[in-house]
Design a protein around this motif. Sequence first.
Motif, mmCIF file in Angstrom:
data_model
loop_
_atom_site.group_PDB
_atom_site.id
_atom_site.type_symbol
_atom_site.label_atom_id
_atom_site.label_comp_id
_atom_site.label_asym_id
_atom_site.label_seq_id
_atom_site.Cartn_x
_atom_site.Cartn_y
_atom_site.Cartn_z
ATOM 1 N N SER A 175 0.680 -1.158 0.179
ATOM 2 C CA SER A 175 -0.075 0.190 0.039
ATOM 3 C C SER A 175 0.996 1.109 0.122
ATOM 4 O O SER A 175 1.721 1.460 0.668
ATOM 5 N N VAL A 176 0.554 2.305 -0.814
ATOM 6 C CA VAL A 176 1.275 3.670 -0.931
ATOM 7 C C VAL A 176 0.178 4.472 -0.699
ATOM 8 O O VAL A 176 -0.788 4.598 -1.656
ATOM 9 N N ASN A 177 -0.053 5.243 0.174
ATOM 10 C CA ASN A 177 -0.847 6.464 0.204
ATOM 11 C C ASN A 177 -2.359 5.686 0.290
ATOM 12 O O ASN A 177 -3.237 6.479 -0.728
ATOM 13 N N GLY A 178 -2.480 4.964 0.584
ATOM 14 C CA GLY A 178 -3.875 4.236 0.447
ATOM 15 C C GLY A 178 -4.222 3.226 -0.808
ATOM 16 O O GLY A 178 -5.278 2.749 -0.866
ATOM 17 N N SER A 179 -3.424 3.216 -1.642
ATOM 18 C CA SER A 179 -3.889 2.476 -2.975
ATOM 19 C C SER A 179 -2.466 1.317 -3.057
ATOM 20 O O SER A 179 -1.639 1.637 -2.749
ATOM 21 N N ASN A 180 -3.315 0.418 -3.507
ATOM 22 C CA ASN A 180 -2.231 -0.917 -4.140
ATOM 23 C C ASN A 180 -1.278 -0.510 -5.005
ATOM 24 O O ASN A 180 -1.757 -0.277 -6.037
ATOM 25 N N TYR A 181 -0.086 -0.868 -4.629
ATOM 26 C CA TYR A 181 0.801 -0.809 -5.523
ATOM 27 C C TYR A 181 1.618 -2.212 -6.094
ATOM 28 O O TYR A 181 1.963 -2.871 -5.311
ATOM 29 N N ASN A 182 1.119 -2.525 -7.439
ATOM 30 C CA ASN A 182 1.613 -3.914 -7.673
ATOM 31 C C ASN A 182 3.204 -3.634 -8.363
ATOM 32 O O ASN A 182 3.507 -2.824 -9.270
ATOM 33 N N THR A 183 4.331 -4.477 -7.728
ATOM 34 C CA THR A 183 5.397 -4.208 -8.009
ATOM 35 C C THR A 183 5.908 -4.940 -9.558
ATOM 36 O O THR A 183 6.975 -4.608 -9.920
ATOM 37 N N TYR A 184 5.021 -5.992 -9.801
ATOM 38 C CA TYR A 184 5.445 -6.831 -10.768
ATOM 39 C C TYR A 184 6.778 -7.639 -10.810
ATOM 40 O O TYR A 184 7.332 -7.954 -11.619
ATOM 41 N N TRP A 185 7.279 -7.596 -9.525
ATOM 42 C CA TRP A 185 8.285 -8.155 -9.120
ATOM 43 C C TRP A 185 9.734 -7.714 -9.739
ATOM 44 O O TRP A 185 10.635 -8.528 -9.935
ATOM 45 N N VAL A 186 9.663 -6.289 -10.270
ATOM 46 C CA VAL A 186 10.896 -5.859 -10.778
ATOM 47 C C VAL A 186 11.342 -4.815 -9.966
ATOM 48 O O VAL A 186 10.644 -4.061 -9.137
ATOM 49 N N ASP A 187 12.821 -4.311 -10.358
ATOM 50 C CA ASP A 187 13.054 -3.269 -9.823
ATOM 51 C C ASP A 187 12.553 -1.913 -10.638
ATOM 52 O O ASP A 187 12.335 -1.828 -11.954
ATOM 53 N N SER A 188 11.839 -1.175 -9.890
ATOM 54 C CA SER A 188 11.216 -0.169 -10.451
ATOM 55 C C SER A 188 12.036 1.091 -11.166
ATOM 56 O O SER A 188 12.940 1.456 -10.546
ATOM 57 N N ALA A 189 11.671 1.298 -12.395
ATOM 58 C CA ALA A 189 12.408 2.256 -13.155
ATOM 59 C C ALA A 189 11.902 3.543 -12.661
ATOM 60 O O ALA A 189 12.792 4.660 -12.885
ATOM 61 N N ARG A 190 10.773 3.845 -12.271
ATOM 62 C CA ARG A 190 10.427 5.190 -12.048
ATOM 63 C C ARG A 190 10.883 5.444 -10.292
ATOM 64 O O ARG A 190 10.614 6.815 -10.176
ATOM 65 N N ASP A 191 10.862 4.535 -9.751
ATOM 66 C CA ASP A 191 11.313 5.021 -8.216
ATOM 67 C C ASP A 191 12.506 4.147 -7.714
ATOM 68 O O ASP A 191 12.206 2.999 -7.541
ATOM 69 N N ALA A 192 13.808 4.805 -7.702
ATOM 70 C CA ALA A 192 14.692 4.020 -7.332
ATOM 71 C C ALA A 192 14.578 3.422 -5.965
ATOM 72 O O ALA A 192 15.291 2.590 -5.353
ATOM 73 N N HIS A 193 13.798 3.845 -4.932
ATOM 74 C CA HIS A 193 13.436 3.432 -3.548
ATOM 75 C C HIS A 193 12.638 2.160 -3.726
ATOM 76 O O HIS A 193 12.446 1.639 -2.410
ATOM 77 N N GLN A 194 12.148 1.672 -4.928
ATOM 78 C CA GLN A 194 11.466 0.467 -5.069
ATOM 79 C C GLN A 194 12.246 -0.694 -5.686
ATOM 80 O O GLN A 194 11.683 -1.194 -6.835
ATOM 81 N N PRO A 195 13.389 -1.235 -5.433
ATOM 82 C CA PRO A 195 14.095 -1.914 -6.095
ATOM 83 C C PRO A 195 13.575 -3.487 -5.675
ATOM 84 O O PRO A 195 14.180 -4.278 -5.180
ATOM 85 N N TRP A 196 12.390 -3.617 -6.162
ATOM 86 C CA TRP A 196 11.629 -4.902 -5.653
ATOM 87 C C TRP A 196 12.590 -6.252 -5.865
ATOM 88 O O TRP A 196 12.574 -7.085 -5.037
ATOM 89 N N ALA A 197 12.858 -6.358 -7.034
ATOM 90 C CA ALA A 197 13.670 -7.487 -7.642
ATOM 91 C C ALA A 197 15.119 -7.812 -6.458
ATOM 92 O O ALA A 197 15.334 -8.955 -6.014
ATOM 93 N N THR A 198 15.539 -6.523 -6.545
ATOM 94 C CA THR A 198 16.991 -6.751 -5.762
ATOM 95 C C THR A 198 16.636 -7.017 -4.323
ATOM 96 O O THR A 198 17.047 -7.999 -3.679
ATOM 97 N N ILE A 199 15.662 -6.543 -3.738
ATOM 98 C CA ILE A 199 15.028 -6.766 -2.425
ATOM 99 C C ILE A 199 15.069 -8.368 -2.243
ATOM 100 O O ILE A 199 15.259 -8.917 -1.333
ATOM 101 N N ILE A 200 13.965 -8.815 -3.050
ATOM 102 C CA ILE A 200 13.558 -10.318 -3.084
ATOM 103 C C ILE A 200 15.000 -11.122 -3.170
ATOM 104 O O ILE A 200 15.302 -11.886 -2.402
ATOM 105 N N THR A 201 16.142 -11.036 -4.165
ATOM 106 C CA THR A 201 16.690 -11.800 -4.657
ATOM 107 C C THR A 201 18.189 -11.860 -3.557
ATOM 108 O O THR A 201 18.747 -12.722 -3.042
ATOM 109 N N LYS A 202 18.285 -10.356 -3.237
ATOM 110 C CA LYS A 202 19.603 -10.017 -2.305
ATOM 111 C C LYS A 202 19.086 -10.026 -0.863
ATOM 112 O O LYS A 202 20.259 -10.115 -0.172
#
Length: 196
Positions: A92-119
Amino acid sequence: MYPYKRIPANRGSVQEIEGKYYSPRLKKIIPYYLVLPTAIEEGQRIPVVYFLHGRNGTRHMFRDLGGPGVLERYLGTNRSPFAVVGLTGAFSVNGSNYNTYWVDSARDAHQPWATIITKEMIPWIEQQHNIGGAANLRAIAGISMGSHGAYQLALNSPGTFKCVAGHSLVVRDYASMTSEFPGLFGNRQQFEKRDP
């Protein structure tokens, strides 16, 4: 370090665990769900399958689809034990659901989801629960958005998983992804790195 919560099991051969991981990158807690065989010899390290949910799903998708019962029946045939971890790919981001698609976000360097999962998460979970620990003891699978995630994580992290599986794989072109998820996949070159 956050202790995990054991869910009272109504099954004899598996236990369900609600775990929490604190991500230093995100500075927030990321929950995960674990199904673990109860009959494991002390010190025995068993294989693990990381299960990625579909869009608007949760870490409990494996449970909600009846996975623990299937694992229990499998274990009842005296086959080799393994664990299943349901990871979180939406938040949840500001009350809305944010789907990461399991990738490092190109729009937000603070959401590196793939890196968080694997590393971050995979090594921490495996140490915490004495599962996996090497590529030959680790698989990744998913449904829909999670299938996309499973394939792209496996392709972008060579040597991390022994095998990858996907059901209802969602693979869309650049225009479609950019239209529905503005900025998440970035420009065409960035999209290519995130597209299985």
